[in-house]
Design a protein around this motif. Structure first.
Motif, PDB file in Angstrom:
ATOM      1  N   PRO A  82      34.181  29.804  35.209  1.00  0.00           N
ATOM      2  CA  PRO A  82      34.926  29.972  36.242  1.00  0.00           C
ATOM      3  C   PRO A  82      35.195  31.478  36.584  1.00  0.00           C
ATOM      4  O   PRO A  82      35.561  32.186  35.734  1.00  0.00           O
ATOM      5  N   LYS A  83      35.014  31.640  37.986  1.00  0.00           N
ATOM      6  CA  LYS A  83      35.013  32.918  38.558  1.00  0.00           C
ATOM      7  C   LYS A  83      36.582  33.607  38.491  1.00  0.00           C
ATOM      8  O   LYS A  83      36.690  34.581  38.516  1.00  0.00           O
ATOM      9  N   ILE A  84      37.448  32.540  38.501  1.00  0.00           N
ATOM     10  CA  ILE A  84      38.792  32.850  38.433  1.00  0.00           C
ATOM     11  C   ILE A  84      39.127  33.990  37.232  1.00  0.00           C
ATOM     12  O   ILE A  84      39.891  34.789  37.582  1.00  0.00           O
ATOM     13  N   VAL A  85      38.462  33.774  36.229  1.00  0.00           N
ATOM     14  CA  VAL A  85      38.986  34.752  35.270  1.00  0.00           C
ATOM     15  C   VAL A  85      38.476  36.100  35.454  1.00  0.00           C
ATOM     16  O   VAL A  85      39.134  37.054  34.789  1.00  0.00           O
ATOM     17  N   LEU A  86      37.767  36.412  36.503  1.00  0.00           N
ATOM     18  CA  LEU A  86      37.441  37.901  37.001  1.00  0.00           C
ATOM     19  C   LEU A  86      38.703  38.328  37.705  1.00  0.00           C
ATOM     20  O   LEU A  86      38.926  39.516  37.659  1.00  0.00           O
ATOM     21  N   ALA A  87      39.574  37.527  38.470  1.00  0.00           N
ATOM     22  CA  ALA A  87      40.678  37.977  39.196  1.00  0.00           C
ATOM     23  C   ALA A  87      41.491  39.375  38.628  1.00  0.00           C
ATOM     24  O   ALA A  87      41.540  40.019  39.238  1.00  0.00           O
ATOM     25  N   SER A  95      36.847  37.027  46.447  1.00  0.00           N
ATOM     26  CA  SER A  95      36.601  35.744  47.419  1.00  0.00           C
ATOM     27  C   SER A  95      34.895  36.121  47.566  1.00  0.00           C
ATOM     28  O   SER A  95      34.474  34.894  47.251  1.00  0.00           O
ATOM     29  N   ALA A  96      34.400  37.184  47.438  1.00  0.00           N
ATOM     30  CA  ALA A  96      33.164  37.240  47.618  1.00  0.00           C
ATOM     31  C   ALA A  96      32.326  36.722  46.680  1.00  0.00           C
ATOM     32  O   ALA A  96      31.263  36.052  46.667  1.00  0.00           O
ATOM     33  N   ILE A 114      43.310  33.653  47.943  1.00  0.00           N
ATOM     34  CA  ILE A 114      44.717  33.394  47.709  1.00  0.00           C
ATOM     35  C   ILE A 114      44.983  33.424  46.044  1.00  0.00           C
ATOM     36  O   ILE A 114      46.145  33.882  45.684  1.00  0.00           O
ATOM     37  N   VAL A 115      44.106  32.976  45.328  1.00  0.00           N
ATOM     38  CA  VAL A 115      44.304  33.384  44.020  1.00  0.00           C
ATOM     39  C   VAL A 115      44.260  34.735  43.624  1.00  0.00           C
ATOM     40  O   VAL A 115      45.304  35.205  42.829  1.00  0.00           O
ATOM     41  N   GLY A 116      43.441  35.566  44.248  1.00  0.00           N
ATOM     42  CA  GLY A 116      43.683  37.234  44.202  1.00  0.00           C
ATOM     43  C   GLY A 116      45.149  37.592  44.390  1.00  0.00           C
ATOM     44  O   GLY A 116      45.656  38.261  43.683  1.00  0.00           O
ATOM     45  N   GLU A 117      45.575  37.017  45.572  1.00  0.00           N
ATOM     46  CA  GLU A 117      46.850  37.354  45.901  1.00  0.00           C
ATOM     47  C   GLU A 117      48.022  36.904  44.888  1.00  0.00           C
ATOM     48  O   GLU A 117      49.387  37.426  44.811  1.00  0.00           O
ATOM     49  N   PHE A 118      47.893  35.830  44.390  1.00  0.00           N
ATOM     50  CA  PHE A 118      48.446  35.203  43.250  1.00  0.00           C
ATOM     51  C   PHE A 118      48.754  36.205  41.974  1.00  0.00           C
ATOM     52  O   PHE A 118      49.747  36.416  41.745  1.00  0.00           O
TER      53      PHE A 118
END
Ligand SMILES: Nc1ncnc2c1ncn2[C@@H]1O[C@H](COP(=O)(O)OP(=O)(O)OP(=O)(O)O)[C@@H](O)[C@H]1O
Ligand SMILES: [Mg+2]
Lengths: 254, 284
Positions: B137-142, B160-161, B226-230
Motif C-alpha cells: 500500500p502506497k499510503i505507507v509512504l505518506a 498523490s502522484a 487527502i491522506v497526505g493532508e491528514f
C-alpha cells in the motif's frame, strides 16, 4: 516464356516447443505462375497457415529458399497482401478509413487512394457504406471490407487464410463467386487456404494437397475445368471426380 | 376488376401497414420512457428514504449528534463552512495539489507504460521493480514524503502522484498488450514500422482500457492528497476535516466530506463524458 512468380524450394519450418521440436512444414517445394489461383487444402495442423506466413515474410523459414517476383523473400513486402479468417477491421476507423489504411501506412498518394477506395467499395458491393463503422456491419460485409482493404495498395500476390471460413454457407458461396470475378478482372496471383475441398476445386487452377505430422506437400492437383466457371460447374462429373481424388489423397474415405 | 382498382387497394394496404409500424414504434418508445421514469423514481425514492431515516434517527435522539449530525445541521454547517473566510484558500490548496498529483500520476503512468510496452530494454530493466512496488500500500509512504518534502504542497503532490501512477501505468501496459495477433500480422504485412503500428493500431486499441485507468487514477489522486493532508499539513480540505474533527465539529466534517465527494463525482462524470467521446466506437 518465363511467367514464374513464386519459387519455393525445400521449405521447412521447425518450432521449438516445450515437448521438443515440432516440424510444422517439411521439405515443401513448388513454383507458382503469375496470375494463378492456388488453393491449399489439408487437415487441421498440416501447416497451411505456417506456409502462408512464410510466403508473407511474417515467419522465418527454418530451411529452404523462397523467391517471389525475382527477389529472395526476407521480410514482409508491400507487393504481398494478407487476409485472415476474421476481418481484422479497426473498430475506430470507418469502412472507408479501414480501406485507406494500407495507403496511409505505405504513404501512397491520397487522392489516388481515395478514388481507388471508391472503386473497390463499389466492386465488393458496399457502395454507400463508406461512413459506417465495422460494428454496424454483418460478418459477410466485414469480409468484403477486408477484401477491399486487401486490394487497396494493389499487391501482386494475395495470401488468404480461410477468408470466408467463418461465414455461413450461402454467404460463403456468394463471396467465392465474387472473389472469382475479382480475380478474373485483376489477374492477381492468389494463394487461398481452405478446409473445403469443393470450394478449392471450384476456385483453383491448382490445388496443393497437404498432410500433417510432419506438414508435407502430398501432391499438386491440376484443375482442368474450363473458365469462366459458374456455380453449375459443381454438377459436372469432372468436378466430383476431382473432389474424390483429393479426398483419396487426404485419406478421408477410409 | 380494373388495374386502377387493384393499385388503389395495394396503396391502401401499404398505408395500413405503415400506420401499424408507426403505432408499434410509438408503443415501444412509450414503454422505454416508462422504464426510464420508473428507474428514476426508484432511485429518488431510495435517496429520500435514506434521508428520512437519517433525519428521524438524529432528530429523535436515537443517534447522538456528535456521532451523526442531522441533515439540517449538516446543511447549515455547509453554509457556515462555505462562507467562512478560511474556506476558499484551503479549497485552492487542495485543488491544486489534486490537479498536480493527477497530472504527474497520469502522464508518468502513460509514459512509462508506453516505454515498457515498446522497448524490450526498458521492460527488462524496470518492469520487475514496478510490479514489486505495485503490491504494497502506497499510503505507507505518506509520513516519509512529509519528512522529505515538508508540510506544504510538494509532499501531497508526491503522494498523490505515486498513488495515481500505478493504475495508469498498469492499464496502459495491459491496453497496449491486449491486441489481436492477426491485427499485428496485418500491420507487419503492410510493412508498418514500430511507431506506425503504435499509432494506427496499438494506441487506439489500448484507449478503452487506458480510459478505465484514468478514472482509477483520478480517484486515487484525490485519495492521495487527502491522506497526505491528514498525515501532516497546515492547509487544505484534509487539514480542515482533521481540525474540525478534533474540535468535535462533526457537522462541519460532514459538510466537507459531502462537498469533496460532489467535486470528485463531478470530475469523474466529466472524465466519463470525455471517455464516451474518445472511445466512441465502444458505444456504437
Ligand atoms: N508459433 C507456434 N509455435 C509452436 N507451434 C506452432 C506455432 N504455430 C503453429 N504451430 C504448430 O505447427 C503446426 C501447423 O500449424 P498451422 O497453423 O500451420 O496449421 P494449419 O494447417 O493452418 O491448421 P488449421 O487448418 O487448423 O488452421 C501445428 O501442429 C501447430 O501446432
Ligand atoms: Mg490455419
Amino acid at each position: 516464356m518465363d511467367t514464374e512468380l513464386i519459387d519455393g524450394r525445400e521449405l521447412s519450418k521447425v518450432y521449438a516447443t516445450a515437448t521438443g521440436p515440432l516440424i510444422a512444414l517439411d521439405d515443401v517445394s513448388f513454383t507458382i505462375e503469375e496470375g494463378q489461383f492456388i488453393s491449399l487444402v489439408g487437415p487441421s495442423g498440416c501447416g497451411k497457415s505456417t506456409l502462408l506466413s512464410i510466403l508473407g515474410g511474417l515467419e522465418d523459414r527454418s530451411e529452404g529458399d523462397l523467391v517471389i517476383a525475382g527477389k529472395r523473400l526476407e521480410a514482409p513486402r508491400a507487393d504481398i497482401g494478407m487476409m485472415f479468417q476474421t476481418s481484422v477491421l479497426f473498430p475506430w476507423r470507418t469502412v472507408r478509413e479501414n480501406v485507406l489504411l494500407p495507403g496511409v501506412v505505405l504513404k501512397l498518394d491520397r487522392k489516388a487512394q481515395s478514388e481507388r477506395c471508391d472503386e473497390l467499395l463499389d466492386m465488393v458491393g458496399l457502395n454507400g457504406f463508406g461512413d459506417r463503422y465495422p460494428k454496424e456491419l454483418s460478418g459477410g460485409m466485414r469480409q468484403r471490407v477486408a477484401l477491399a482493404r486487401l486490394l487497396a495498395h494493389d499487391p501482386r500476390v494475395l495470401l488468404m487464410d480461410e477468408p470466408f471460413g467463418a461465414l455461413d454457407e450461402f454467404t460463403r458461396e456468394t463471396m467465392n463467386l465474387e472473389l472469382l470475378s475479382i480475380w478474373e478482372k485483376t489477374g492477381k496471383t492468389v494463394i487461398f487456404v481452405t478446409h473445403n475441398i469443393g470450394e478449392a476445386v471450384f476456385l483453383s487452377d491448382r490445388i496443393f494437397v497437404m498432410t500433417p505430422r510432419p506438414g508435407r506437400l502430398e501432391g499438386i492437383v491440376e484443375v482442368d475445368i474450363p473458365r469462366p466457371r459458374k456455380a453449375d460447374v459443381m454438377r459436372t462429373p469432372r468436378y466430383s471426380e476431382l473432389v474424390f481424388d483429393i479426398r483419396g489423397m487426404l485419406g478421408v474415405d477410409h | 376488376m380494373t388495374m386502377a382498382h387493384q393499385t388503389a387497394e395495394m396503396a391502401a394496404n401499404q398505408t395500413q401497414k405503415a400506420s401499424a409500424i408507426d403505432s408499434f414504434i410509438a408503443r415501444e418508445r412509450a414503454r422505454e420512457r416508462r422504464t426510464h421514469i420508473n428507474n428514476r423514481l426508484l432511485a429518488t425514492g431510495f435517496g429520500l428514504f435514506v434521508l428520512a431515516v437519517w433525519h428521524i434517527s438524529t432528530e429523535t435522539g436515537l443517534v447522538h449528534a456528535l456521532i451523526i449530525p442531522s441533515p439540517i445541521d449538516t446543511l447549515m454547517a455547509t453554509g457556515r463552512v462555505m462562507s467562512a473566510s478560511y474556506f476558499w484558500p484551503n479549497v485552492f490548496v487542495t485543488l491544486s495539489e489534486i490537479m498536480w498529483g493527477f497530472a504527474f500520476g497520469l502522464s508518468s503512468g502513460v509514459l512509462l507504460g508506453v516505454s515498457v510496452a515498446m522497448f524490450a530494454v526498458v521492460r527488462a530493466t524496470i518492469y520487475p521493480y514496478l510490479v514489486a512496488l505495485q503490491a504494497p500500500p502506497k499510503i505507507v509512504l505518506a509520513p516519509i514524503f512529509i519528512t522529505w518534502f515538508g508540510f506544504d504542497q510538494p509532499s501531497k503532490i508526491a503522494i498523490s502522484a505515486v498513488m495515481s501512477f500505478f493504475p495508469m501505468f498498469l492499464n496502459t501496459l495491459t491496453g497496449l498488450a491486449s491486441v489481436d495477433p492477426n491485427a499485428v500480422k496485418l500491420m507487419r504485412s503492410l510493412t508498418a514500422g514500430r511507431w506506425q503500428t503504435f499509432r494506427y493500431l496499438l494506441l487506439p486499441n489500448a484507449l478503452p482500457i487506458m480510459m478505465a485507468g484514468v478514472k482509477l487514477c483520478w480517484t486515487l489522486a484525490v485519495l492521495g492528497v487527502i491522506v497526505g493532508e491528514f498525515v501532516g499539513a497546515s492547509a487544505g480540505i484534509g487539514y480542515l476535516i482533521y481540525a474540525m474533527n478534533f474540535q468535535l465539529d462533526i457537522a462541519g466534517v460532514f459538510s466537507l466530506i459531502i462537498l469533496l465527494s460532489l467535486f470528485t463525482v463531478v470530475v469523474y462524470q466529466l472524465i466519463e463524458w470525455l471517455e464516451s467521446r474518445i472511445v466512441f466506437w465502444q458505444q456504437l
